[in-house]
Design a protein around this motif. Structure first.
Motif, PDB file in Angstrom:
ATOM      1  N   ALA A   1      14.628   4.859 -47.131  1.00 43.72           N
ATOM      2  CA  ALA A   1      14.596   3.893 -48.230  1.00 43.72           C
ATOM      3  C   ALA A   1      13.456   2.894 -48.044  1.00 43.72           C
ATOM      4  O   ALA A   1      12.755   2.535 -49.005  1.00 43.72           O
ATOM      5  CB  ALA A   1      15.938   3.159 -48.318  1.00 43.72           C
ATOM      6  N   ASP A   2      13.251   2.445 -46.807  1.00 42.51           N
ATOM      7  CA  ASP A   2      12.182   1.484 -46.538  1.00 42.51           C
ATOM      8  C   ASP A   2      10.817   2.124 -46.771  1.00 42.51           C
ATOM      9  O   ASP A   2       9.920   1.494 -47.348  1.00 42.51           O
ATOM     10  CB  ASP A   2      12.295   0.993 -45.087  1.00 42.51           C
ATOM     11  CG  ASP A   2      11.221  -0.027 -44.751  1.00 42.51           C
ATOM     12  OD1 ASP A   2      11.279  -1.145 -45.278  1.00 42.51           O
ATOM     13  OD2 ASP A   2      10.322   0.311 -43.958  1.00 42.51           O
ATOM     14  N   ALA A   3      10.641   3.373 -46.335  1.00 41.66           N
ATOM     15  CA  ALA A   3       9.359   4.052 -46.524  1.00 41.66           C
ATOM     16  C   ALA A   3       9.065   4.275 -48.003  1.00 41.66           C
ATOM     17  O   ALA A   3       7.929   4.084 -48.460  1.00 41.66           O
ATOM     18  CB  ALA A   3       9.363   5.385 -45.773  1.00 41.66           C
ATOM     19  N   MET A   4      10.090   4.649 -48.749  1.00 43.21           N
ATOM     20  CA  MET A   4       9.882   4.868 -50.182  1.00 43.21           C
ATOM     21  C   MET A   4       9.586   3.552 -50.903  1.00 43.21           C
ATOM     22  O   MET A   4       8.736   3.496 -51.805  1.00 43.21           O
ATOM     23  CB  MET A   4      11.115   5.549 -50.775  1.00 43.21           C
ATOM     24  CG  MET A   4      11.309   6.990 -50.302  1.00 43.21           C
ATOM     25  SD  MET A   4      12.814   7.763 -50.957  1.00 43.21           S
ATOM     26  CE  MET A   4      12.435   7.787 -52.716  1.00 43.21           C
ATOM     27  N   ALA A   5      10.301   2.480 -50.518  1.00 48.37           N
ATOM     28  CA  ALA A   5      10.049   1.184 -51.149  1.00 48.37           C
ATOM     29  C   ALA A   5       8.626   0.704 -50.866  1.00 48.37           C
ATOM     30  O   ALA A   5       7.955   0.146 -51.743  1.00 48.37           O
ATOM     31  CB  ALA A   5      11.063   0.162 -50.643  1.00 48.37           C
ATOM     32  N   ARG A   6       8.174   0.924 -49.634  1.00 50.23           N
ATOM     33  CA  ARG A   6       6.807   0.515 -49.289  1.00 50.23           C
ATOM     34  C   ARG A   6       5.789   1.310 -50.086  1.00 50.23           C
ATOM     35  O   ARG A   6       4.798   0.738 -50.585  1.00 50.23           O
ATOM     36  CB  ARG A   6       6.589   0.721 -47.792  1.00 50.23           C
ATOM     37  CG  ARG A   6       5.229   0.269 -47.297  1.00 50.23           C
ATOM     38  CD  ARG A   6       5.166   0.333 -45.789  1.00 50.23           C
ATOM     39  NE  ARG A   6       3.891  -0.119 -45.288  1.00 50.23           N
ATOM     40  CZ  ARG A   6       3.604  -0.273 -44.006  1.00 50.23           C
ATOM     41  NH1 ARG A   6       4.529  -0.017 -43.100  1.00 50.23           N
ATOM     42  NH2 ARG A   6       2.414  -0.674 -43.630  1.00 50.23           N
ATOM     43  N   LEU A   7       6.005   2.607 -50.219  1.00 57.32           N
ATOM     44  CA  LEU A   7       5.084   3.422 -51.011  1.00 57.32           C
ATOM     45  C   LEU A   7       5.109   2.988 -52.473  1.00 57.32           C
ATOM     46  O   LEU A   7       4.060   2.925 -53.130  1.00 57.32           O
ATOM     47  CB  LEU A   7       5.455   4.903 -50.878  1.00 57.32           C
ATOM     48  CG  LEU A   7       4.584   5.879 -51.670  1.00 57.32           C
ATOM     49  CD1 LEU A   7       3.117   5.737 -51.285  1.00 57.32           C
ATOM     50  CD2 LEU A   7       5.054   7.316 -51.449  1.00 57.32           C
ATOM     51  N   GLU A   8       6.276   2.680 -52.997  1.00 58.64           N
ATOM     52  CA  GLU A   8       6.377   2.232 -54.389  1.00 58.64           C
ATOM     53  C   GLU A   8       5.594   0.936 -54.619  1.00 58.64           C
ATOM     54  O   GLU A   8       4.928   0.778 -55.651  1.00 58.64           O
ATOM     55  CB  GLU A   8       7.847   2.035 -54.768  1.00 58.64           C
ATOM     56  CG  GLU A   8       8.610   3.334 -54.965  1.00 58.64           C
ATOM     57  CD  GLU A   8      10.072   3.078 -55.262  1.00 58.64           C
ATOM     58  OE1 GLU A   8      10.536   1.944 -55.042  1.00 58.64           O
ATOM     59  OE2 GLU A   8      10.758   4.014 -55.714  1.00 58.64           O
ATOM     60  N   ARG A   9       5.675   0.002 -53.657  1.00 57.29           N
ATOM     61  CA  ARG A   9       4.942  -1.264 -53.806  1.00 57.29           C
ATOM     62  C   ARG A   9       3.442  -1.024 -53.921  1.00 57.29           C
ATOM     63  O   ARG A   9       2.777  -1.537 -54.833  1.00 57.29           O
ATOM     64  CB  ARG A   9       5.232  -2.182 -52.606  1.00 57.29           C
ATOM     65  CG  ARG A   9       6.600  -2.806 -52.605  1.00 57.29           C
ATOM     66  CD  ARG A   9       6.683  -3.919 -51.574  1.00 57.29           C
ATOM     67  NE  ARG A   9       6.523  -3.434 -50.204  1.00 57.29           N
ATOM     68  CZ  ARG A   9       7.509  -3.018 -49.438  1.00 57.29           C
ATOM     69  NH1 ARG A   9       8.746  -3.000 -49.923  1.00 57.29           N
ATOM     70  NH2 ARG A   9       7.302  -2.625 -48.202  1.00 57.29           N
ATOM     71  N   HIS A  10       2.908  -0.257 -53.003  1.00 54.05           N
ATOM     72  CA  HIS A  10       1.461  -0.050 -53.000  1.00 54.05           C
ATOM     73  C   HIS A  10       1.020   0.924 -54.087  1.00 54.05           C
ATOM     74  O   HIS A  10      -0.128   0.852 -54.543  1.00 54.05           O
ATOM     75  CB  HIS A  10       1.025   0.427 -51.613  1.00 54.05           C
ATOM     76  CG  HIS A  10       1.161  -0.635 -50.567  1.00 54.05           C
ATOM     77  ND1 HIS A  10       0.220  -1.613 -50.371  1.00 54.05           N
ATOM     78  CD2 HIS A  10       2.173  -0.899 -49.681  1.00 54.05           C
ATOM     79  CE1 HIS A  10       0.612  -2.419 -49.405  1.00 54.05           C
ATOM     80  NE2 HIS A  10       1.792  -2.007 -48.967  1.00 54.05           N
ATOM     81  N   LEU A  11       1.919   1.795 -54.494  1.00 51.89           N
ATOM     82  CA  LEU A  11       1.608   2.660 -55.629  1.00 51.89           C
ATOM     83  C   LEU A  11       1.478   1.831 -56.898  1.00 51.89           C
ATOM     84  O   LEU A  11       0.583   2.070 -57.724  1.00 51.89           O
ATOM     85  CB  LEU A  11       2.703   3.716 -55.778  1.00 51.89           C
ATOM     86  CG  LEU A  11       2.551   4.709 -56.938  1.00 51.89           C
ATOM     87  CD1 LEU A  11       1.245   5.472 -56.819  1.00 51.89           C
ATOM     88  CD2 LEU A  11       3.725   5.672 -56.958  1.00 51.89           C
ATOM     89  N   SER A  12       2.340   0.836 -57.076  1.00 45.74           N
ATOM     90  CA  SER A  12       2.259  -0.038 -58.245  1.00 45.74           C
ATOM     91  C   SER A  12       0.941  -0.807 -58.264  1.00 45.74           C
ATOM     92  O   SER A  12       0.290  -0.937 -59.315  1.00 45.74           O
ATOM     93  CB  SER A  12       3.439  -1.013 -58.237  1.00 45.74           C
ATOM     94  OG  SER A  12       3.307  -1.978 -59.252  1.00 45.74           O
ATOM     95  N   VAL A  13       0.538  -1.305 -57.106  1.00 48.48           N
ATOM     96  CA  VAL A  13      -0.730  -2.047 -57.023  1.00 48.48           C
ATOM     97  C   VAL A  13      -1.907  -1.124 -57.324  1.00 48.48           C
ATOM     98  O   VAL A  13      -2.816  -1.474 -58.091  1.00 48.48           O
ATOM     99  CB  VAL A  13      -0.880  -2.678 -55.619  1.00 48.48           C
ATOM    100  CG1 VAL A  13      -2.278  -3.257 -55.432  1.00 48.48           C
ATOM    101  CG2 VAL A  13       0.167  -3.755 -55.428  1.00 48.48           C
TER     102      VAL A  13
END
Length: 466
Positions: A185-197
């Motif tokens: 969950a943490d890895a996916m959330a981190r990827l989602e944050r930087h994917l949004s940017v």
């Protein structure tokens, strides 16, 4: 025993072994070499027999090395044993040789015409060997017991070590299984944050940026990151694939880090800890400001057109209005500085939309060369007023909070807490190339998007590796 009796005994043994033919040959054999030579030959044969027996024992012992169950400890133990044989084997064979050869010599000393001295030597050798052998055997049980205790302790230690390793492996596996959902969950959330940017920079802001501002591989990074995230949502997440996509976006060649490096030379670096640290502090200040202060911060960095709503006229004193006079106004209106009400009138006209026309109508012909000079001077003056208001928005508490938030970021993005003057100087970018200013403006627009999405840029800065 007299020699005749000894001959008869030997003759009988030959007859028993070889039959009639042997009996016929016996007298000829006995008539040949003396009995002493025959005994010496027999002793030599006995020695050869024992040597062959030793060779057979050694071969059997070394054959154990090829067994699958042989441990390295057992192989190492053979190095300390004579001929690689079990302890005491060589002593026992030597004692047997002395007994088998020496006792008959001693018993038939008279028949062999051995002198008393030789018989005494033989007797001493037999007694010494047997005494040593049985004396050593008397102490062997203690040595064997000690060795077996040591072997038992060693086996127990190995068993404990094996148990410890298996327990550690089991605990590690259990911990891995228990924490894997959280890590996924943490890895996916981190990827989602930087994917949004990355999506905001590449797809929304990218078309308006100068060519070459973003890395050429940014669209491919964005596509791979989306594929990895979609795959993780559809199936059990592949952490290595997610990590690979995240590293690509957060690394030095990612779009966010590229803009940070391009904008860094525009900001003062010495007191902030480095150019990149200056950019990080600037973005942190923008995130921490209130809505009104954020609008002033954004307008200053974007060099936006004048907006009267950005100012609170009551918050600017006449002394501050005079202190912020820029060169054009300071020179043109120098004679009016001490006139009562001048500062308040100038501030009121400067903050109005038609301020240039009002100033030209009030003081123009006698103080300015033309309306264009008034326009230029008013633009400078409004920029100075905005910079003063924006600098006042950055409090000491904001500086401490932003600096602490960057304490766990990459070393290049960390900064020692700057003083108020240095921190406020970050809001006034210096001279640079058009590409550098475009990068800073893109970061400013990105921060506006993050504020609307309530996505903390401090967390992004802690995770990026510029």
């Amino acid at each position: 025993m007299p020699p005749t009796a000894l001959h008869s005994l030997i003759f009988g043994l030959i007859a028993a072994l070889f039959g009639t033919a042997g009996a016929a040959l016996a007298p000829q054999a006995l008539a040949g070499p003396p009995p002493v030579l025959i005994i010496a030959g027999l002793i030599f044969l006995v020695g050869l027999a024992f040597a062959g027996f030793l060779w057979w024992l050694a071969a059997r012992s070394f054959a154990l090395l090829g067994q699958p169950g042989t441990t390295p400890e057992q192989i190492a133990a053979l190095r300390d044993l004579p001929m690689g044989l079990p302890e005491g084997t060589v002593r026992a064979i030597l004692a047997l040789i002395v007994g088998v050869v020496g006792l008959p010599l001693l018993l038939f000393a008279a028949a062999l015409n051995l002198s008393d001295a030789v018989a005494g030597y033989v007797n001493g050798i037999i007694a010494g060997v047997f005494g040593y052998y049985f004396g050593a055997r008397a102490t062997t049980p203690d040595a064997q017991a000690n060795r077996r205790v040591a072997e038992a302790l060693s086996q127990e230690q190995r068993a404990h070590e094996t148990l410890r390793q298996s327990t550690a492996t089991a605990i590690e596996a259990a911990t891995e299984a228990a924490t894997r959902p959280a890590r996924e969950a943490d890895a996916m959330a981190r990827l989602e944050r930087h994917l949004s940017v990355a999506a905001e920079l590449v797809e929304n802001l990218g078309p308006a940026m100068p060519p070459g501002l973003l890395p050429a591989e940014a669209p491919a990074m964005l596509r791979r990151a989306r594929d990895a995230l979609d795959a993780a949502r559809a199936t059990p997440p592949n952490l290595s694939r997610i990590a690979e996509a995240t590293v690509a976006l957060t690394g030095a060649s990612g779009p966010f880090a590229t803009l940070l490096r391009l904008a860094a030379p525009l900001l003062p670096a010495a007191a902030a800890g480095g150019p990149l640290a200056g950019v990080a502090l600037l973005l942190g200040f923008g995130w921490s400001l209130s809505a009104g202060a954020w609008r002033r911060w954004q307008a200053q960095l974007l060099d936006a057109p004048h907006d009267p709503s950005l100012f609170d006229p009551g918050a600017i004193t006449p002394q501050e209005a005079l202190a912020r006079l820029t060169p054009i106004f300071a020179q043109a209106l120098a004679s009016l500085r001490d006139t009562p009400g001048f500062a308040a009138d100038l501030l009121d006209m400067a903050l109005r939309d038609d301020g240039a026309a009002r100033i030209w109508a009030r003081w123009g012909a006698g103080h300015f060369a033309n309306p264009a000079q008034v326009e230029a001077g008013l633009a400078e003056y409004r920029s100075a007023l905005l910079a003063g208001e924006a600098a006042g928005d950055v409090s000491a508490e904001t500086i401490r909070s932003v600096t602490a938030g960057l304490s766990s970021a990459a070393p290049a993005l960390r900064a020692e807490p700057p003083n108020a003057q240095t921190a406020r100087a970050l809001l006034a970018p210096g001279q640079g190339s058009a590409q550098q200013h475009a990068a800073l403006q893109a970061l400013t627009l990105l921060l506006g998007h993050l504020r609307e999405a309530r996505q903390d840029p401090m967390q992004l800065l802690r995770e990026v590796t510029p």
